[in-house]
Design a protein around this motif. Structure first.
Motif, PDB file in Angstrom:
ATOM      1  N   ALA A  49       0.824  -1.217   0.181  1.00 55.38           N
ATOM      2  CA  ALA A  49      -0.449   0.438  -0.097  1.00 55.38           C
ATOM      3  C   ALA A  49       0.581   1.137  -0.176  1.00 55.38           C
ATOM      4  O   ALA A  49       0.879   2.217  -1.071  1.00 55.38           O
ATOM      5  CB  ALA A  49      -0.509   0.190   1.098  1.00 55.38           C
ATOM      6  N   PHE A  50       1.821   0.924   0.654  1.00 50.30           N
ATOM      7  CA  PHE A  50       2.565   2.745   0.960  1.00 50.30           C
ATOM      8  C   PHE A  50       3.903   2.595  -0.383  1.00 50.30           C
ATOM      9  O   PHE A  50       3.368   3.480  -0.587  1.00 50.30           O
ATOM     10  CB  PHE A  50       3.504   1.704   1.715  1.00 50.30           C
ATOM     11  CG  PHE A  50       5.123   3.467   2.277  1.00 50.30           C
ATOM     12  CD1 PHE A  50       4.841   4.606   2.446  1.00 50.30           C
ATOM     13  CD2 PHE A  50       6.577   3.380   1.400  1.00 50.30           C
ATOM     14  CE1 PHE A  50       5.825   5.525   2.994  1.00 50.30           C
ATOM     15  CE2 PHE A  50       7.132   4.419   1.391  1.00 50.30           C
ATOM     16  CZ  PHE A  50       6.442   5.160   2.120  1.00 50.30           C
ATOM     17  N   TYR A  51       3.829   1.611  -1.181  1.00 51.01           N
ATOM     18  CA  TYR A  51       4.581   1.616  -2.462  1.00 51.01           C
ATOM     19  C   TYR A  51       3.823   1.900  -3.615  1.00 51.01           C
ATOM     20  O   TYR A  51       3.324   2.568  -4.469  1.00 51.01           O
ATOM     21  CB  TYR A  51       4.835   0.264  -2.686  1.00 51.01           C
ATOM     22  CG  TYR A  51       5.892   0.397  -4.283  1.00 51.01           C
ATOM     23  CD1 TYR A  51       7.535   0.673  -4.479  1.00 51.01           C
ATOM     24  CD2 TYR A  51       5.206  -0.412  -5.613  1.00 51.01           C
ATOM     25  CE1 TYR A  51       8.016   0.822  -5.330  1.00 51.01           C
ATOM     26  CE2 TYR A  51       5.869   0.349  -7.193  1.00 51.01           C
ATOM     27  CZ  TYR A  51       7.580   0.352  -6.456  1.00 51.01           C
ATOM     28  OH  TYR A  51       8.536   0.567  -7.028  1.00 51.01           O
ATOM     29  N   TYR A  52       2.320   1.688  -3.303  1.00 54.52           N
ATOM     30  CA  TYR A  52       1.601   1.708  -4.526  1.00 54.52           C
ATOM     31  C   TYR A  52       0.812   3.540  -4.377  1.00 54.52           C
ATOM     32  O   TYR A  52       1.203   4.815  -5.683  1.00 54.52           O
ATOM     33  CB  TYR A  52       0.288   1.424  -4.014  1.00 54.52           C
ATOM     34  CG  TYR A  52      -0.855   1.308  -5.002  1.00 54.52           C
ATOM     35  CD1 TYR A  52      -1.230   0.793  -5.984  1.00 54.52           C
ATOM     36  CD2 TYR A  52      -2.380   2.255  -4.517  1.00 54.52           C
ATOM     37  CE1 TYR A  52      -2.277   0.898  -7.276  1.00 54.52           C
ATOM     38  CE2 TYR A  52      -2.994   2.856  -5.016  1.00 54.52           C
ATOM     39  CZ  TYR A  52      -3.612   1.786  -6.407  1.00 54.52           C
ATOM     40  OH  TYR A  52      -4.934   2.520  -7.308  1.00 54.52           O
ATOM     41  N   VAL A  53       0.812   4.219  -3.273  1.00 53.67           N
ATOM     42  CA  VAL A  53       0.435   5.531  -3.149  1.00 53.67           C
ATOM     43  C   VAL A  53       1.687   6.413  -3.463  1.00 53.67           C
ATOM     44  O   VAL A  53       1.827   6.810  -3.859  1.00 53.67           O
ATOM     45  CB  VAL A  53       0.326   5.576  -1.542  1.00 53.67           C
ATOM     46  CG1 VAL A  53      -0.451   7.120  -1.676  1.00 53.67           C
ATOM     47  CG2 VAL A  53      -1.656   4.542  -1.439  1.00 53.67           C
ATOM     48  N   PHE A  54       2.997   5.899  -2.995  1.00 55.37           N
ATOM     49  CA  PHE A  54       4.427   6.747  -2.941  1.00 55.37           C
ATOM     50  C   PHE A  54       5.037   6.433  -3.760  1.00 55.37           C
ATOM     51  O   PHE A  54       5.522   7.580  -3.922  1.00 55.37           O
ATOM     52  CB  PHE A  54       4.225   6.605  -1.397  1.00 55.37           C
ATOM     53  CG  PHE A  54       3.667   7.163  -0.279  1.00 55.37           C
ATOM     54  CD1 PHE A  54       3.339   8.857   0.076  1.00 55.37           C
ATOM     55  CD2 PHE A  54       2.990   6.973   0.530  1.00 55.37           C
ATOM     56  CE1 PHE A  54       3.193   9.398   1.311  1.00 55.37           C
ATOM     57  CE2 PHE A  54       2.967   6.770   1.705  1.00 55.37           C
ATOM     58  CZ  PHE A  54       2.470   8.734   1.573  1.00 55.37           C
ATOM     59  N   GLY A  55       5.070   5.389  -3.641  1.00 56.80           N
ATOM     60  CA  GLY A  55       5.986   4.938  -4.921  1.00 56.80           C
ATOM     61  C   GLY A  55       5.482   5.475  -6.712  1.00 56.80           C
ATOM     62  O   GLY A  55       6.328   5.762  -6.933  1.00 56.80           O
TER      63      GLY A  55
END
Length: 412
Positions: free
Chosen positions: A223-229
């Motif tokens: 989820a972190f990578y999807y949004v911020f990455g």
């Protein structure tokens, strides 16, 4: 509801098998060891089918390539972008594994095969090559077989019309062994259920806590990578305008990826989104179809977590320099191997298990984690192709790539 079952029936049945096996393990305890041969048969079928499957999949894909006017430049930048994003996601996951260690909830599994202990130079030599042709047919020589398959594919491509019959053989073999793998995986619920029953019955219900921790870590990092990455990639590709173009046009591809659980099925939605974003057609037509096969950021994240789990299960350290370097290399290869192969994640798992010298018992935990994270992995794998195409356009067309793509859209 029918469409949901059709798209997710593979996962549903695997989960059903795992749940039933878990219940059997809890109820029967160590008596459930009688079911272990069923799991062994399933694993042996996988091991025997994986070598020809990988050979035909890779060699036929290369043999069927067709060159285009801008293909050389686009392909070069595309490879760099794909490699870069896969490594970024892998490194991010390694940091997460170190911050939130999985090993605290895991106990070591007993070995039935002695793990290989050789100098690094010998491991590298054996990883990339074999001394005899027949040794390529062993699952322990997976990477050597992949390299050999690449060479065969390029040789068939260079042969042109004279090698057309052999190219057709490679294409036909690829289709046949795809079906072989699909047939074997129909036994997945039974085979994995039996193996999971054995694990729970012998090692105890603490395994549930271990898998829950692993899954929580995966979905958190994903989820972190999807949004911020992805936001960072969009900003690199087109600044604030690129950011604003990407996210509204990523909604339908994201929904399609989660709804179908297939990167291939998301290609039409991605192509439409690429056109709306303003990605030039020549870049979208090359990047998105190949990205569905080769670009696997979600699989990169799951690969690192699977390795961390397997290392913890067998009481091995996952923080030495040689282990980390090999893990990153395996992650890149896993991303490549998964493409175009049904249940390709299982093939990737076989690859890293063989590379590190783990016994067959290491495969079921990795397979179970791979099955449970599949929806999030597909979301990252599929929708990551659009933002990757944006960066490829930026590096091949310059800062004004969106304007050029928009004019192309109007002209068409």
């Amino acid at each position: 509801m029918n469409n949901f079952y059709k798209n997710y029936k593979g996962i549903i049945w695997l989960l059903t098998g795992i749940i039933c096996g878990s219940i059997a393990g809890l109820v029967l305890g160590k008596k459930v060891e009688v079911l272990k041969p069923i799991g062994d048969i399933f694993l042996n079928l996988l091991f025997t089918a994986v070598i020809p499957l990988v050979f035909f999949a890779i060699s036929s894909a290369i043999a069927g390539l067709e060159a285009g006017k801008k293909l050389g430049k686009v392909m070069g930048v595309m490879c760099a972008v794909f490699l870069g994003t896969v490594l970024v996601s892998a490194c991010l996951t390694m940091v997460a594994v170190w911050l939130f260690p999985i090993h605290e909830q895991l106990t070591s599994a007993p070995l039935t095969e002695e793990m290989s202990k050789q100098p690094v130079s010998e491991q590298i030599t054996q990883l990339f090559t074999t001394g005899e042709f027949y040794q390529l047919l062993s699952r322990r020589s997976m990477l050597a077989m992949i390299i050999f398959s690449v060479i065969i594919g390029f040789a068939a491509l260079r042969s042109g019309k004279k090698g057309a019959a052999f190219t057709r053989f490679l294409l036909g073999g690829n289709e046949v062994f795809k079906q072989v793998f699909i047939i074997i995986m129909k036994l997945g619920p039974l085979g994995l259920g039996a193996y999971f029953a054995y694990q729970v019955g012998v090692f105890g219900p603490q395994l549930f806590g271990a898998y829950a921790r692993s899954l929580g870590l995966y979905y958190g990092v994903g989820a972190f990578y999807y949004v911020f990455g992805f936001s960072a990639y969009a900003l690199i590709a087109g600044g604030v305008k690129g950011f604003k173009k990407f996210w509204p046009n990523n909604i339908i591809p994201s929904a399609t990826a989660v709804g179908t659980c297939s990167s291939i099925a998301t290609i039409p939605a991605n192509m439409d989104a690429a056109k709306k974003i303003g990605i030039p057609t020549v870049i979208a037509n090359v990047t998105i179809p190949l990205g569905a096969t080769l670009h696997k950021d979600g699989s990169s994240i799951s690969s690192i977590i699977k390795m961390a789990v397997v290392f913890a299960l067998f009481g091995k350290s996952f923080n030495s320099a040689d282990v980390i370097i090999l893990a990153l290399g395996m992650t890149v290869l896993v991303s490549l191997v998964e493409g175009g192969i049904p249940n390709g994640g299982y093939v990737g798992e076989l690859l890293f298990i063989a590379a590190y010298g783990f016994p067959p018992e290491a495969l079921p935990p990795a397979m179970i984690i791979g099955t449970l994270v599949d929806p999030m992995a597909t979301l990252l794998n599929a929708t990551g192709d659009n933002v990757a195409a944006m960066m490829i356009a930026r590096f091949t067309e310059g800062k004004d790539w969106m304007e050029a793509g928009t004019q192309e859209k109007i002209a068409s």
